[in-house]
Write an enzyme that holds these catalytic residues in place. Structure first.
Site, PDB file in Angstrom:
ATOM      1  N   SER A   1       0.856  -1.197   0.000  1.00  0.00           N
ATOM      2  CA  SER A   1       0.000   0.000   0.000  1.00  0.00           C
ATOM      3  C   SER A   1       0.888   1.242   0.000  1.00  0.00           C
ATOM      4  CB  SER A   1      -0.864   0.015   1.268  1.00  0.00           C
ATOM      5  OG  SER A   1      -1.501   1.256   1.438  1.00  0.00           O
TER       6      SER A   1
ATOM      7  N   TYR B   1      -3.181  -1.126  10.211  1.00  0.00           N
ATOM      8  CA  TYR B   1      -3.047  -1.262   8.756  1.00  0.00           C
ATOM      9  C   TYR B   1      -1.680  -0.739   8.309  1.00  0.00           C
ATOM     10  CZ  TYR B   1      -4.382  -0.977   3.791  1.00  0.00           C
ATOM     11  OH  TYR B   1      -4.441  -1.127   2.424  1.00  0.00           O
TER      12      TYR B   1
HETATM   13  P1  NAP Z   1     -11.628  -5.277  -0.707  1.00  0.00           P
HETATM   14  O1  NAP Z   1     -12.590  -5.140  -1.829  1.00  0.00           O
HETATM   15  O2  NAP Z   1     -12.063  -5.030   0.692  1.00  0.00           O
HETATM   16  O3  NAP Z   1     -10.917  -6.693  -0.840  1.00  0.00           O
HETATM   17  C1  NAP Z   1     -10.197  -7.310   0.209  1.00  0.00           C
HETATM   18  C2  NAP Z   1     -10.168  -8.794  -0.077  1.00  0.00           C
HETATM   19  O4  NAP Z   1      -9.520  -9.471   1.022  1.00  0.00           O
HETATM   20  C3  NAP Z   1     -11.580  -9.372  -0.172  1.00  0.00           C
HETATM   21  O5  NAP Z   1     -11.595 -10.423  -1.088  1.00  0.00           O
HETATM   22  C4  NAP Z   1     -11.769  -9.891   1.244  1.00  0.00           C
HETATM   23  O6  NAP Z   1     -12.786 -10.838   1.367  1.00  0.00           O
HETATM   24  C5  NAP Z   1     -10.402 -10.481   1.471  1.00  0.00           C
HETATM   25  N1  NAP Z   1     -10.227 -10.855   2.867  1.00  0.00           N
HETATM   26  C6  NAP Z   1     -10.385 -10.088   3.953  1.00  0.00           C
HETATM   27  N2  NAP Z   1     -10.229 -10.826   5.063  1.00  0.00           N
HETATM   28  C7  NAP Z   1      -9.961 -12.092   4.648  1.00  0.00           C
HETATM   29  C8  NAP Z   1      -9.719 -13.320   5.315  1.00  0.00           C
HETATM   30  N3  NAP Z   1      -9.759 -13.419   6.647  1.00  0.00           N
HETATM   31  N4  NAP Z   1      -9.465 -14.425   4.572  1.00  0.00           N
HETATM   32  C9  NAP Z   1      -9.469 -14.365   3.230  1.00  0.00           C
HETATM   33  N5  NAP Z   1      -9.725 -13.228   2.530  1.00  0.00           N
HETATM   34  C10 NAP Z   1      -9.965 -12.116   3.252  1.00  0.00           C
HETATM   35  O7  NAP Z   1     -10.462  -4.246  -0.936  1.00  0.00           O
HETATM   36  P2  NAP Z   1      -9.309  -4.146  -2.046  1.00  0.00           P
HETATM   37  O8  NAP Z   1      -9.039  -2.714  -2.186  1.00  0.00           O
HETATM   38  O9  NAP Z   1      -9.607  -4.972  -3.221  1.00  0.00           O
HETATM   39  O10 NAP Z   1      -8.096  -4.783  -1.218  1.00  0.00           O
HETATM   40  C11 NAP Z   1      -7.206  -5.736  -1.752  1.00  0.00           C
HETATM   41  C12 NAP Z   1      -5.819  -5.469  -1.202  1.00  0.00           C
HETATM   42  O11 NAP Z   1      -5.368  -4.208  -1.679  1.00  0.00           O
HETATM   43  C13 NAP Z   1      -5.750  -5.384   0.320  1.00  0.00           C
HETATM   44  O12 NAP Z   1      -4.571  -6.013   0.784  1.00  0.00           O
HETATM   45  C14 NAP Z   1      -5.677  -3.895   0.575  1.00  0.00           C
HETATM   46  O13 NAP Z   1      -5.064  -3.574   1.778  1.00  0.00           O
HETATM   47  C15 NAP Z   1      -4.863  -3.455  -0.611  1.00  0.00           C
HETATM   48  N6  NAP Z   1      -4.920  -2.023  -0.935  1.00  0.00           N
HETATM   49  C16 NAP Z   1      -6.064  -1.453  -1.380  1.00  0.00           C
HETATM   50  C17 NAP Z   1      -6.066  -0.090  -1.688  1.00  0.00           C
HETATM   51  C18 NAP Z   1      -7.285   0.618  -2.196  1.00  0.00           C
HETATM   52  O14 NAP Z   1      -7.233   1.846  -2.395  1.00  0.00           O
HETATM   53  N7  NAP Z   1      -8.388  -0.047  -2.459  1.00  0.00           N
HETATM   54  C19 NAP Z   1      -4.906   0.664  -1.533  1.00  0.00           C
HETATM   55  C20 NAP Z   1      -3.751   0.043  -1.077  1.00  0.00           C
HETATM   56  C21 NAP Z   1      -3.767  -1.302  -0.791  1.00  0.00           C
HETATM   57  P3  NAP Z   1     -14.293 -10.339   1.713  1.00  0.00           P
HETATM   58  O15 NAP Z   1     -14.872  -9.824   0.434  1.00  0.00           O
HETATM   59  O16 NAP Z   1     -14.939 -11.583   2.229  1.00  0.00           O
HETATM   60  O17 NAP Z   1     -14.181  -9.274   2.762  1.00  0.00           O
END
Ligand code: NAP
Length: 246
Positions: free
Chosen positions: A138, A151
């Site tokens: 991130s 986080y």
């Molecule tokens: P998201 O839509 O909330 O996706 C997160 C994913 O992780 C979902 O599939 C979620 O499943 C899964 N997850 C959470 N807890 C879990 C567990 N205990 N076991 C297995 N899977 C689990 O958000 P996203 O933005 O796509 O996030 C993906 C990654 O990108 C994360 O690591 C996040 O920190 C990183 N990131 C995102 C951003 C941003 O701006 N969006 C920026 C920097 C980094 P559920 O759907 O069941 O919750």
């Protein structure tokens, strides 16, 4: 064969039911990989999208709240690509932050990520096989942020784990890189996008002038697993529309 081809490769993507993980699974499959879409909920939508495009995918229920959940997944299974994408975020002022919110985030984002890498790396090293790991870090691997202490700590940890594993495994033909997304329109950032003031302040700081799309990250992950990136190792790559440059 194309420098970007993943044909004949087997990949596992965590958190592949939605958002960035879904886009990464689709991108890997689009380059020819057979993708296991792992989620704590069903990844049927992702599998259907991949299959509709002519690709190969399967789903796997995998809840990484247990950081050792993936320990038996890789032995003899033929994976050569691992994408650790699953992550959670909890927001609260640092003075009020609870131990529960600390442990939940660090367990999924950092501890599970390390032990999943360990299980994957052990298998590849035992088989004398090359492979690629992509960890989703991130902007908060570099910055402090506000109201997200566990986080921020976990994503700094993802950056460090990526580098130490590169140091240990690069000589064995395993690349270990991370992607540091900026502000991407997914569930993770829904609260920010619904707050007009925060949303405007964020947008003003992105030189590209738009929020990122999950596909912006998907393509980068596919590149990092491809022959074109064979000598990219230990990198934490900003995919943020220029945020870190400002
Ligand atoms: P998201 O839509 O909330 O996706 C997160 C994913 O992780 C979902 O599939 C979620 O499943 C899964 N997850 C959470 N807890 C879990 C567990 N205990 N076991 C297995 N899977 C689990 O958000 P996203 O933005 O796509 O996030 C993906 C990654 O990108 C994360 O690591 C996040 O920190 C990183 N990131 C995102 C951003 C941003 O701006 N969006 C920026 C920097 C980094 P559920 O759907 O069941 O919750």
């Amino acid at each position: 064969m194309s420098l970007f081809s993943l044909t004949g490769r087997r990949a596992l993507v965590t958190g592949a039911n939605t958002g960035i993980g879904q886009a990464i699974a689709v991108a890997l499959a689009g380059q020819g990989a057979s993708v296991t879409c792992a989620g704590r909920r069903s990844c049927a939508e992702t599998v259907a999208e991949i299959q509709a495009a002519g690709g190969t995918a399967e789903e796997l229920i995998l809840d990484l709240a247990d950081p050792m959940a993936a320990k038996d997944l890789f032995a003899g299974a033929g994976y050569s690509i691992l994408v650790n994408n699953a992550g959670i975020i909890r927001r609260n002022d640092s003075v009020d932050f609870t131990e529960e919110d600390w442990d939940a985030v660090v367990d999924v984002n950092m501890k599970a990520l390390f032990f999943t890498c360990q299980a994957f790396g052990r298998e590849l090293i035992a088989q004398g096989q090359e492979g690629n790991i992509v960890n989703v870090a991130s902007l908060l691997s570099f910055q402090g942020g506000i109201r997200v202490p566990s986080y921020t700590a976990s994503k700094h940890g993802v950056s460090g784990i990526t580098k130490i594993l590169c140091n240990e495994w690069a000589g064995k033909g395993i690349t270990v890189n991370a992607i540091a997304p900026g502000y991407i329109a997914t569930n993770n950032t829904e609260a920010l996008r619904e707050d007009p003031e925060r949303s405007r302040a964020i947008l003003e700081r992105i030189p590209a002038g738009r929020w990122g799309k999950p596909e912006d990250i998907g393509g980068t992950a596919a590149y990092l697993c491809s022959p074109a990136a064979a000598y990219v190792n230990g990198a934490v790559l900003n995919v943020d529309g220029g945020w870190m440059a400002r």
